[in-house]
Design an enzyme around this catalytic site. Sequence first.
Site, mmCIF file in Angstrom:
data_model
loop_
_atom_site.group_PDB
_atom_site.id
_atom_site.type_symbol
_atom_site.label_atom_id
_atom_site.label_comp_id
_atom_site.label_asym_id
_atom_site.label_seq_id
_atom_site.Cartn_x
_atom_site.Cartn_y
_atom_site.Cartn_z
ATOM 1 N N LYS A 101 0.858 -1.187 0.000
ATOM 2 C CA LYS A 101 0.000 0.000 0.000
ATOM 3 C C LYS A 101 0.886 1.225 0.000
ATOM 4 O O LYS A 101 2.038 1.170 0.453
ATOM 5 C CB LYS A 101 -0.872 0.026 1.248
ATOM 6 C CG LYS A 101 -2.099 0.879 1.107
ATOM 7 C CD LYS A 101 -3.151 0.112 0.342
ATOM 8 C CE LYS A 101 -4.494 0.760 0.308
ATOM 9 N NZ LYS A 101 -5.509 -0.220 -0.117
HETATM 10 N N1 GLU Z 1 -7.090 -0.018 -3.509
HETATM 11 C C1 GLU Z 1 -7.834 -1.202 -3.831
HETATM 12 C C2 GLU Z 1 -7.924 -2.125 -2.634
HETATM 13 O O1 GLU Z 1 -7.806 -1.714 -1.501
HETATM 14 C C3 GLU Z 1 -7.315 -1.877 -5.098
HETATM 15 C C4 GLU Z 1 -5.887 -2.324 -5.048
HETATM 16 C C5 GLU Z 1 -5.349 -2.819 -6.395
HETATM 17 O O2 GLU Z 1 -6.105 -2.925 -7.334
HETATM 18 O O3 GLU Z 1 -4.150 -3.110 -6.428
HETATM 19 O O4 GLU Z 1 -8.182 -3.295 -2.760
#
Ligand code: GLU
Length: 434
Positions: A117
């Site tokens: 993240k």
């Molecule tokens: N931000 C989204 C999540 O929390 C998508 C993450 C992604 O597609 O890599 O799942």
Amino acid sequence: MATQAQPEGRSPRAEVSNREIVDHWFDVAADRIGVADDARVVLRSSYREVAVQVPLRQADGRIHCYQGFRVQHNGARGPYKGGVRYHPEVDLDEVRALASLMTWKTALVDVPFGGAKGGIDCDPSELVSDELQKITRSFIDKIAKVIGPQRDIPAPDVNTNAQVMAWMMDEYGKLYGHTPAIVTGKPISLGGSLGREAATGRGVVLCFREAAPLLDLRPDGATVVIQGFGNVGGWAGRIMAQLGAKVIGASDAHGAIHGEAGLDAEALWAHVRAGGRLPDFPGADVITPAELLALECDVLIPAALGGMIHAANADAVNARMIVEGANSPTTPRADEILADKGVLVVPDVLANAGGVIVSYFEWVQNLQHLAWDERKVNDRLGTRMRKAFRAVHHRAREEGESLRVASYALAIERVAQAARDRGYITEADVPYKP
Ligand code: GLU
């Protein structure tokens, strides 16, 4: 730039942090599986944490120095994967928690990624597009060495979107050449996937459809309340409405509205896309965020920020089912209260995994230099979500666990399997389960 909905009423930071929420569920599941204490330290902590300065010269000539983070949690199953959020409350501890949640999410829905993240502690609603672009490019320059299409692939999250991904891809391309697979959630013109924008909301609805028979519910006529009518909540609401459900309440950062006869989800979406505030939506009653949460409904979809359903407001929830569109919207104490009330909770790690599933499809299309049609994307998303839901439900029934604990347990076992196969851990660290 339109910002994601952030209704008031979030758990006070003092009650519990995002980090404590994820670690709590990891520990409960690790106890069930019998993960050794030293292996827990490895599985719980991050592989790599990068913190960078993101300076921006403002209109008044002064420099504001934002902080940017990229946390890579676990890469046993594949390249690190996860979004980047822009929010004033972003800090290293929150990004750590969200990176760990991505590890369990990608494992649970069985896409060949690890978890990561990122975030910048800025408030995009106070920045013009040019400033956002500068911040984004500066952030990518600084983390470029630790990301890559086979290393770590960012994506959108709270307050970031396809435009931000386009800037990221372009900046990375200046250093390494044209590399569409470096980010997912891009504009279609740059190799984005059809169906990606709707994918998280669509996945939420797929979970509702799987869970509905357990409560003798059907989409047709079901009443829905959406906390956070942003990208996830907006798509979930519109798709539910297409299936005949009634969206009777919704909220955004500015407030909440109620319409017992059903709000027009398409009109609401158009209103928000045009920059409108939810409380200004014509014909709806304005209510408080607390009243929204207490509305009697079949399904409540929290799709805003973490910690929105907490010890002080969980008892007021009057829904039969909660499908978590946001990451960590429910604190562990609230989860207990909801369980005592008999509310079925489909956890974030399963319910909002549609986004990363279609991110995986986008990455696959980019690596193959081809594009799938939307039907193929949606069909494959449906197959994967249903498979994951059924595996979780089966495990929960067999072991007498909640859907959340069953989800974490399955995910930890899958990550442990890959770590064992790589020779990182042994069966004494995490017992083998065929
Ligand atoms: N931000 C989204 C999540 O929390 C998508 C993450 C992604 O597609 O890599 O799942």
